[in-house]
Enzyme design. Structure first.
Site, PDB file in Angstrom:
ATOM      1  N   ASN A  44       0.827  -1.211   0.000  1.00  0.00           N
ATOM      2  CA  ASN A  44       0.000   0.000   0.000  1.00  0.00           C
ATOM      3  C   ASN A  44       0.860   1.260   0.000  1.00  0.00           C
ATOM      4  OD1 ASN A  44      -2.353  -1.501   0.091  1.00  0.00           O
ATOM      5  ND2 ASN A  44      -2.704  -1.198   2.278  1.00  0.00           N
ATOM      6  N   ALA A 198     -10.232  11.961  12.559  1.00  0.00           N
ATOM      7  CA  ALA A 198     -10.925  13.074  11.917  1.00  0.00           C
ATOM      8  C   ALA A 198     -10.370  14.437  12.337  1.00  0.00           C
ATOM      9  CB  ALA A 198     -12.412  13.005  12.239  1.00  0.00           C
ATOM     10  N   ASP A 228      -1.790   4.095   5.535  1.00  0.00           N
ATOM     11  CA  ASP A 228      -0.668   3.838   4.628  1.00  0.00           C
ATOM     12  C   ASP A 228      -0.486   4.992   3.648  1.00  0.00           C
ATOM     13  OD1 ASP A 228      -0.275   1.354   5.817  1.00  0.00           O
ATOM     14  OD2 ASP A 228      -1.674   0.368   4.456  1.00  0.00           O
TER      15      ASP A 228
END
Length: 278
Positions: A44, A198, A228
């Site tokens: 990733n 967030a 990632d």
């Protein structure tokens, strides 16, 4: 500037079951939709870094099976140099992932080939910066750290006690709040990127906040791979010479884009503009 970067880490085939809600212990849910996607933190991060403009070489291992062939093709399509990927007798790593309607996930990893990387077979320029994680054998991570002279960036995931060589050689630690709490010594580390979900992220130098970036509002579909993408974007940004605050903001923007609806999010190549322009 297209910085060189070696990424060391796991390569998995991800099997994702998308459901309205994850099953409770002993419960079966029957509304799953199955997808097969490239995954593993190493793969990733390598793919994201390449799509963001890095000259990326991946060091890892796959099996001599269809999943391994599929993963190598996917990585090459992303622009990753796979010459450092070893082929071993164990099966390619697999991750079984359940993703609910809120984008939260639970994951079971079957490491397979990821635990069979031969450190003696790793050939690399020690001056090239490294980004790595902790999904592979600790001895392999320590070997690359010990033989590296360039920047060594460590995404401390999954969290575990770190060796003396990792504490000594790591110039950038990338962690979430749980990982930071599990390793109090990070408060004295030279540079720590702490993600706050967030709320965005902060950079800490020996425990003192030196940069902060707010979260980027988005409609969360799946959080798989967001960390990632953040790690890759921050590392590439810093290697490009982008100042810390801008690199951190870019990483937050890239991470937010990854969790959004696949039908509306831009490809990572388009997000490369964040690195010099945020």
């Amino acid at each position: 500037m297209n910085p060189r970067l070696d990424v060391l880490g796991a390569i998995n085939l991800d099997l994702l079951a998308h459901v309205q809600r994850a099953p409770a212990p002993g419960e079966t849910v029957a509304d799953g939709v199955l997808t097969r996607e490239p995954g593993g933190k190493g793969a990733n991060q390598a793919a994201a870094a390449a799509r963001l403009g890095g000259q990326v070489r991946l060091i890892g291992a796959v099996g001599a099976d269809d999943a391994g062939t599929q993963m190598l093709a996917s990585l090459r399509e992303a622009g990753v140099d796979t010459a450092g990927v070893q082929t071993v007798s164990d099966p390619t790593g697999t991750a079984l992932i359940v993703v609910d309607a809120d984008g939260e996930n639970s994951i079971v990893v079957c490491a397979g080939a990821n635990l069979k990387i031969d450190p003696a077979a790793i050939v690399r320029d020690p001056a090239v910066p490294v980004l790595t994680q902790l999904e592979i054998d600790a001895e392999v991570v320590d070997h690359v750290a010990r033989t590296s002279t360039g920047l060594f960036a460590l995404n401390v995931s999954p969290a575990r006690e770190l060796s003396a060589v990792l504490w000594k050689r790591t110039g950038l630690f990338i962690v979430n709040e749980g990982e930071y709490a599990a390793l109090p010594r990070l408060a004295t580390a030279p540079l720590v990127a702490l993600t706050l979900g967030a709320e965005g992220a902060v950079l800490l130098r020996r425990g003192v906040r030196v940069a902060q970036a707010p979260g980027v509002p988005t409609s969360v579909v799946s959080t798989v791979g967001a960390g990632d993408a953040f790690a890759a974007a921050l590392t590439v940004g810093l290697l490009q010479g982008v100042d810390e605050e801008r690199a951190l903001a870019a990483a937050c923007a890239v991470g937010a884009a990854v969790v959004a609806d696949a039908r509306t999010r831009p490809p990572l190549q388009a997000l490369a503009a964040y690195l010099p322009q945020v």
